[in-house]
Design an enzyme around this catalytic site. Structure first.
Site, short mmCIF file in Angstrom:
data_model
loop_
_atom_site.label_atom_id
_atom_site.label_comp_id
_atom_site.label_asym_id
_atom_site.label_seq_id
_atom_site.Cartn_x
_atom_site.Cartn_y
_atom_site.Cartn_z
N GLY A 191 0.82 -1.21 0.00
CA GLY A 191 0.00 0.00 0.00
C GLY A 191 0.85 1.25 0.00
O GLY A 191 2.00 1.25 -0.45
N SER A 192 0.29 2.32 0.54
CA SER A 192 0.95 3.62 0.49
C SER A 192 2.02 3.74 1.57
O SER A 192 2.00 3.04 2.59
CB SER A 192 -0.09 4.73 0.68
OG SER A 192 -0.60 4.72 2.00
N GLY A 196 2.00 2.58 5.42
CA GLY A 196 3.14 1.75 5.76
C GLY A 196 3.80 2.18 7.06
O GLY A 196 4.23 1.35 7.87
N GLU A 213 5.60 -3.35 0.98
CA GLU A 213 5.65 -3.10 -0.45
C GLU A 213 4.94 -1.78 -0.69
O GLU A 213 3.71 -1.72 -0.74
CB GLU A 213 4.98 -4.24 -1.22
CG GLU A 213 5.69 -5.58 -1.11
CD GLU A 213 7.05 -5.58 -1.79
OE1 GLU A 213 7.27 -4.72 -2.69
OE2 GLU A 213 7.89 -6.42 -1.44
N CYS A 251 2.49 0.70 -8.48
CA CYS A 251 3.71 1.26 -7.88
C CYS A 251 4.94 1.09 -8.77
O CYS A 251 5.90 1.84 -8.64
CB CYS A 251 3.96 0.64 -6.51
SG CYS A 251 4.24 -1.14 -6.54
#
Length: 419
Positions: A191-192, A196, A213, A251
Site C-alpha cells: 500500500g501507500s 506503511g 511493499e 507502484c
C-alpha cells in the site's frame, strides 16, 4: 465489539492450528497450493467480473496481471516447495568433528497479510502463496476499496483452502487498526507509504517483522532515439508501462520520463500515436483502459492538474469524467519540479516528461519505497525463519586435557609479557 471478537477468535484458531504442526508437513502445503490453483481456475469469470466492477479492467489485463500471475506463482511454488524446505548443509570447523550442521527453514507462525486495491486478487493471493509454502497460518485482509474482489475472496477461499489455517476478514480502516493491535509473527503490507508508517509503528510494539511493499517515483530514462524502429519499441514500452496496467495505478509503473531536450518532441509525437493505437481516438469510450478506483483518488489526481503551472504544461489529454471516474492518458512537458505532481507519487494516468542537459541527471533514493521482497523462492524465504541446527554423534568423543591448575599457574607466571 463484535468485529473485535471475530478478530480475536480467528487469531486464536490460527494459533491453535499452527501449534498442532499440521501446516509444517509438505503434504498440507501442497494440498493448499493445489486448492489455490483450483480456486483461480474454477472462478476465472467471477474474478474478471469482480475486477471489472471494482476497476473497469479489461479481460486481457485481468488474465495478465491477476489470474495468470497467481497461477504461475502457485504452480512454481508447488513444484519447488520440497526443494525449498530441504535442510541446507553447512560446514563446521574440524574442532567439532564428527558433528554435522544444517539450516532449516521454519515457518514464522501466524501471519497477517494486507492486500492492496489496485491488483486486489494477485496482491492478495501471491503473498498468500509464499506464506502457505513456508508453512504458516494466515489472516488475509483484502482492501475495502475493491469491495467486489474482497467479497469474492471472503466467500471463496474457505471453499478451497483449510479454513482453520487460512482466514479472511473484510472491513475498512477501523478493522485494519484493530488487526494491528494484535500480536502477529509476521505482517506483510502492500500500500501507500503513509499507511506503511502506521503498520511499522504498530509492529514495533511487539517487535514483529514486517515486509512493506510501498510506492515511489519510478522514472523511465530515454537516453537516445537512434532509429525509427527503436522509437516505436520505446513508445510501446512506455505507454504499456504507464497506462496498460490499471491506468497508471501501480507502484512499478512509469511515473515520469527523463529525456534529453533535443529528443523531447520526437518522443511526445511517438507516444501520442501509440496511445491512439492502444486506446483509440477516444480513450474515454475504450473498454481496454481501467478507471480510477474511487472519487477520492479521482479528486486527488484532478487536484494535481489544477495547479496553473502544471495545467500549462499539458501537451496531450487532460480531460476527465467524474461520473465515470475516468481520466484520459495525459502527457505533460516540464511541469515545475517543485509542484506536487513531481514531489509525490502520481499513481494515475498522468505522465510528466522532464528534459535535461546530457551531463546532468536527477537522482533519488529508495528508502520510502519499503523493504523486504517476495515472488517465488523469495516469498518462501520471506515467511520463513532459517534455524541453524548442529548434530553430533557420540563417536570419537575428544576430551580436552589441561595440566593441573598449580602447574599451569606456575608456568603462566614465569612467562614474561613485554610492554
Amino acid at each position: 465489539m463484535e468485529k473485535m471478537e471475530e478478530i480475536e477468535g480467528s487469531i486464536a484458531d490460527l494459533r491453535t492450528t499452527f501449534r498442532s504442526r499440521k501446516t509444517t508437513s509438505v503434504a498440507w502445503r501442497k494440498n493448499q497450493l493445489r486448492g489455490l490453483i483450483e480456486l483461480v481456475q474454477d472462478n476465472e469469470q467471477k474474478i474478471a467480473k469482480a475486477l471489472y466492477q471494482d476497476l473497469g479492467k479489461h479481460p486481457a489485463e485481468v488474465y495478465r496481471d491477476e489470474i495468470g500471475i497467481v497461477k504461475k506463482s502457485a504452480n512454481h511454488a508447488l513444484s519447488c516447495v520440497e526443494k525449498w524446505m530441504a535442510p541446507k548443509k553447512n560446514r563446521l570447523p574440524l574442532l567439532y568433528f564428527p558433528a554435522s550442521a544444517q539450516v532449516l527453514s521454519e515457518p514464522l507462525g501466524v501471519v497477517l497479510i494486507f492486500a492492496s486495491w489496485n491488483f486486489p486478487i494477485s496482491l492478495a493471493l501471491d503473498p498468500l502463496i509464499g506464506a502457505i509454502a513456508a508453512g504458516n497460518t494466515v489472516l488475509l485482509k483484502p482492501s475495502d476499496l475493491a469491495p467486489e474482489c474482497a467479497a469474492f475472496l471472503q466467500e471463496t477461499i474457505p471453499l478451497y483452502l483449510d479454513c482453520n489455517a487460512i482466514k479472511v476478514i473484510n472491513g475498512g480502516a477501523d478493522v485494519g487498526e484493530k488487526l494491528l493491535q494484535q500480536k502477529w509473527d509476521k505482517i506483510f503490507f502492500t500500500g501507500s507509504t503513509r499507511v506503511g508508517r502506521i503498520v511499522m509503528t504498530a509492529a514495533a510494539k511487539h517487535l514483529t517483522p514486517v515486509t512493506l511493499e510501498l510506492g515511489g517515483k519510478c522514472p523511465a530514462v530515454v537516453d537516445t532515439l537512434s532509429s525509427l524502429s527503436d522509437i516505436k519499441v520505446m513508445a510501446k514500452r512506455i505507454v504499456g508501462g504507464k497506462w496498460a496496467a490499471c491506468n497508471g495505478q501501480i507502484c512499478i509503473g512509469v511515473d515520469c520520463v527523463l529525456v534529453e531536450k533535443k529528443f523531447a518532441s520526437t518522443l511526445i509525437d511517438s507516444l501520442k500515436r501509440t496511445i491512439k493505437k492502444f486506446f483509440g481516438e477516444s480513450p474515454k469510450d475504450s473498454n481496454s483502459i481501467s478507471r480510477i478506483v474511487n472519487k477520492n483518488h479521482f479528486n486527488r489526481l484532478s487536484k494535481l492538474l489544477k495547479d496553473p503551472r502544471v495545467a500549462a504544461s499539458i501537451v496531450h489529454g487532460g480531460s476527465s469524467n467524474e461520473e465515470n471516474l475516468f481520466i484520459e492518458p495525459t502527457i505533460l512537458l516540464d511541469p515545475p519540479l517543485d509542484s506536487e505532481i513531481m514531489t509525490e507519487e502520481i499513481f494515475g494516468p498522468l505522465l510528466p516528461i522532464i528534459t535535461y542537459a546530457a551531463d546532468v541527471l536527477p537522482f533519488g533514493g529508495v528508502g520510502q519505497s519499503g523493504f523486504g521482497r517476495y515472488h517465488g523462492k523469495y516469498s518462501f524465504d520471506n515467511f520463513s525463519h532459517e534455524k541453524p541446527v548442529m548434530q553430533r554423534s557420540f563417536f570419537l568423543e575428544m576430551e580436552p586435557r589441561y595440566p593441573p591448575w598449580n602447574d599451569f599457574k606456575i608456568k603462566f607466571l614465569q612467562i614474561r609479557i613485554p610492554f
